[in-house]
Design an enzyme around this catalytic site. Structure first.
Site, PDB file in Angstrom:
ATOM      1  N   GLU A 102       0.975  -1.043  -0.036  1.00  0.00           N
ATOM      2  CA  GLU A 102      -0.069   0.193  -0.084  1.00  0.00           C
ATOM      3  C   GLU A 102       1.033   1.296   0.127  1.00  0.00           C
ATOM      4  O   GLU A 102       1.998   1.198   0.657  1.00  0.00           O
ATOM      5  CB  GLU A 102      -0.903   0.029   1.368  1.00  0.00           C
ATOM      6  CG  GLU A 102      -1.965  -0.816   1.206  1.00  0.00           C
ATOM      7  CD  GLU A 102      -2.200  -1.718   2.460  1.00  0.00           C
ATOM      8  OE1 GLU A 102      -1.363  -1.557   3.305  1.00  0.00           O
ATOM      9  OE2 GLU A 102      -2.977  -2.865   2.538  1.00  0.00           O
ATOM     10  N   ASN A 107       2.566  10.124  -2.913  1.00  0.00           N
ATOM     11  CA  ASN A 107       3.728   9.757  -2.698  1.00  0.00           C
ATOM     12  C   ASN A 107       4.191   9.260  -4.241  1.00  0.00           C
ATOM     13  O   ASN A 107       4.560   8.198  -4.321  1.00  0.00           O
ATOM     14  CB  ASN A 107       3.965   8.715  -1.590  1.00  0.00           C
ATOM     15  CG  ASN A 107       5.454   8.439  -1.496  1.00  0.00           C
ATOM     16  OD1 ASN A 107       6.309   8.760  -1.828  1.00  0.00           O
ATOM     17  ND2 ASN A 107       5.460   7.822  -0.184  1.00  0.00           N
ATOM     18  N   TYR A 114       7.869   1.545  -7.634  1.00  0.00           N
ATOM     19  CA  TYR A 114       7.027   0.311  -7.578  1.00  0.00           C
ATOM     20  C   TYR A 114       6.546   0.184  -9.159  1.00  0.00           C
ATOM     21  O   TYR A 114       6.831  -1.009  -9.539  1.00  0.00           O
ATOM     22  CB  TYR A 114       5.802   0.496  -6.758  1.00  0.00           C
ATOM     23  CG  TYR A 114       6.065   0.734  -5.139  1.00  0.00           C
ATOM     24  CD1 TYR A 114       7.406   0.298  -4.721  1.00  0.00           C
ATOM     25  CD2 TYR A 114       5.244   1.421  -4.478  1.00  0.00           C
ATOM     26  CE1 TYR A 114       7.579   0.477  -3.314  1.00  0.00           C
ATOM     27  CE2 TYR A 114       5.497   1.725  -3.144  1.00  0.00           C
ATOM     28  CZ  TYR A 114       6.679   1.476  -2.642  1.00  0.00           C
ATOM     29  OH  TYR A 114       6.816   1.558  -1.443  1.00  0.00           O
TER      30      TYR A 114
HETATM   31  C1  LIG Z   1      10.430   5.871  -1.792  1.00  0.00           C
HETATM   32  C2  LIG Z   1      12.040   5.635  -1.452  1.00  0.00           C
HETATM   33  C3  LIG Z   1      12.017   4.309  -0.716  1.00  0.00           C
HETATM   34  C4  LIG Z   1      12.742   5.448  -2.724  1.00  0.00           C
HETATM   35  O1  LIG Z   1      13.979   5.249  -2.289  1.00  0.00           O
HETATM   36  P1  LIG Z   1      15.270   5.593  -3.227  1.00  0.00           P
HETATM   37  O2  LIG Z   1      16.490   4.733  -2.720  1.00  0.00           O
HETATM   38  O3  LIG Z   1      15.393   7.245  -3.294  1.00  0.00           O
HETATM   39  O4  LIG Z   1      14.770   5.234  -4.555  1.00  0.00           O
HETATM   40  P2  LIG Z   1      15.690   4.771  -5.841  1.00  0.00           P
HETATM   41  O5  LIG Z   1      17.016   5.506  -5.889  1.00  0.00           O
HETATM   42  O6  LIG Z   1      16.182   3.183  -5.738  1.00  0.00           O
HETATM   43  O7  LIG Z   1      15.038   5.130  -7.046  1.00  0.00           O
HETATM   44  C5  LIG Z   1      14.541   3.678  -8.106  1.00  0.00           C
HETATM   45  C6  LIG Z   1      13.679   4.615  -9.091  1.00  0.00           C
HETATM   46  O8  LIG Z   1      12.522   5.076  -8.232  1.00  0.00           O
HETATM   47  C7  LIG Z   1      12.011   6.309  -8.806  1.00  0.00           C
HETATM   48  N1  LIG Z   1      11.996   7.514  -7.961  1.00  0.00           N
HETATM   49  C8  LIG Z   1      12.774   7.409  -6.418  1.00  0.00           C
HETATM   50  N2  LIG Z   1      12.764   8.392  -5.990  1.00  0.00           N
HETATM   51  C9  LIG Z   1      11.955   9.113  -6.664  1.00  0.00           C
HETATM   52  C10 LIG Z   1      11.541  10.706  -6.727  1.00  0.00           C
HETATM   53  N3  LIG Z   1      11.661  11.415  -5.703  1.00  0.00           N
HETATM   54  N4  LIG Z   1      10.614  11.257  -7.595  1.00  0.00           N
HETATM   55  C11 LIG Z   1      10.477  10.539  -8.794  1.00  0.00           C
HETATM   56  N5  LIG Z   1      10.948   9.262  -8.888  1.00  0.00           N
HETATM   57  C12 LIG Z   1      11.514   8.598  -8.225  1.00  0.00           C
HETATM   58  C13 LIG Z   1      12.765   6.432 -10.045  1.00  0.00           C
HETATM   59  O9  LIG Z   1      12.317   6.017 -11.133  1.00  0.00           O
HETATM   60  C14 LIG Z   1      14.209   5.846  -9.708  1.00  0.00           C
HETATM   61  O10 LIG Z   1      14.941   5.433 -10.545  1.00  0.00           O
HETATM   62  P3  LIG Z   1      15.970   6.733 -11.354  1.00  0.00           P
HETATM   63  O11 LIG Z   1      16.757   7.304 -10.059  1.00  0.00           O
HETATM   64  O12 LIG Z   1      16.951   5.837 -12.141  1.00  0.00           O
HETATM   65  O13 LIG Z   1      15.446   7.784 -11.814  1.00  0.00           O
HETATM   66  C15 LIG Z   1      12.499   6.930  -0.630  1.00  0.00           C
HETATM   67  O14 LIG Z   1      12.031   8.176  -1.189  1.00  0.00           O
HETATM   68  C16 LIG Z   1      11.863   7.081   0.772  1.00  0.00           C
HETATM   69  O15 LIG Z   1      12.165   6.269   1.632  1.00  0.00           O
HETATM   70  N6  LIG Z   1      10.832   7.980   1.022  1.00  0.00           N
HETATM   71  C17 LIG Z   1      10.165   8.069   2.195  1.00  0.00           C
HETATM   72  C18 LIG Z   1       9.597   6.853   2.791  1.00  0.00           C
HETATM   73  C19 LIG Z   1       8.561   6.415   1.941  1.00  0.00           C
HETATM   74  O16 LIG Z   1       7.634   7.124   1.240  1.00  0.00           O
HETATM   75  N7  LIG Z   1       8.429   5.001   1.674  1.00  0.00           N
HETATM   76  C20 LIG Z   1       7.420   4.329   0.938  1.00  0.00           C
HETATM   77  C21 LIG Z   1       6.438   4.306   1.655  1.00  0.00           C
HETATM   78  S1  LIG Z   1       5.110   2.979   0.614  1.00  0.00           S
END
Ligand SMILES: CC(C)(COP(=O)(O)OP(=O)(O)OC[C@H]1O[C@@H](n2cnc3c(N)ncnc32)[C@H](O)[C@@H]1OP(=O)(O)O)[C@@H](O)C(=O)NCCC(=O)NCCS
Length: 151
Positions: A102, A107, A114
């Site tokens: 979920e 977000n 995902y």
């Molecule tokens: C969501 C989260 C886990 C992503 O982690 P991350 O390590 O930054 O993600 P990655 O670097 O592996 O990104 C993989 C892909 O996801 C997408 N992505 C990640 N962050 C993004 C952003 N801020 N905006 C748009 N796309 C994004 C992109 O497609 C990215 O690939 P790219 O960097 O080659 O474009 C992180 O932002 C986070 O911890 N957020 C706060 C907690 C949260 O919201 N958790 C999810 C709850 S359901």
């Protein structure tokens, strides 16, 4: 970046990184209890320090992502993607054929992550998250087929 299955002694690092990713973080005891739970596993990413965490539960052929978070300093470096890949591999090893999660409809970072992994939108849970003064937010339910022909 080191990505490894979490052990009970990793609970303090998991809580530390969770606090860097969420407004209402889970504490060390929460992670200890979770890792003790039936069918539950965690994966921890470590770089300069704890960088990210994912917790997943598998029951009766289905896996659910309970939480995934990456510390602010480690974002957009592939940590979230690597954690999710590790969780998908471990869930498949545990016999799961479907994975669910979920996510807050507001977000886009997580939803994009995902979708890039192949998750599809499966439904909406209305008023699922309590954002305090900002009111209630809907959750998007997403699912990924883990069967070999699907990946
Ligand atoms: C969501 C989260 C886990 C992503 O982690 P991350 O390590 O930054 O993600 P990655 O670097 O592996 O990104 C993989 C892909 O996801 C997408 N992505 C990640 N962050 C993004 C952003 N801020 N905006 C748009 N796309 C994004 C992109 O497609 C990215 O690939 P790219 O960097 O080659 O474009 C992180 O932002 C986070 O911890 N957020 C706060 C907690 C949260 O919201 N958790 C999810 C709850 S359901």
């Amino acid at each position: 970046m080191n990505i490894a299955r979490a052990r009970p002694e990793d609970a303090p690092d998991m809580a530390s990184v969770h606090a860097q990713a969420f407004d209402k973080p889970w504490d060390e005891n929460d992670f200890e209890d979770l890792l003790d739970g039936e069918g539950i596993f965690g994966v921890l990413a470590r770089g300069e320090g704890p960088a990210g965490v994912v917790i997943c539960r598998t029951v009766a052929g289905e896996a659910e992502i309970l939480t995934v978070g990456v510390a602010g300093w480690a974002r957009r470096t592939g940590v979230g993607r690597s954690l999710m890949h590790a969780a998908i591999d471990l869930a498949r090893e545990a016999g799961a054929q479907l994975m669910f999660l979920e996510v807050d409809v507001a977000n886009p970072a997580a939803i994009t992550l995902y979708e890039r992994l192949g998750f599809q939108r499966a439904g909406l849970r209305k008023a699922y998250y309590d954002r305090g003064v900002d009111g209630l937010a809907d959750a998007l339910v997403m699912r990924l087929d883990l069967t070999p022909t699907a990946l």
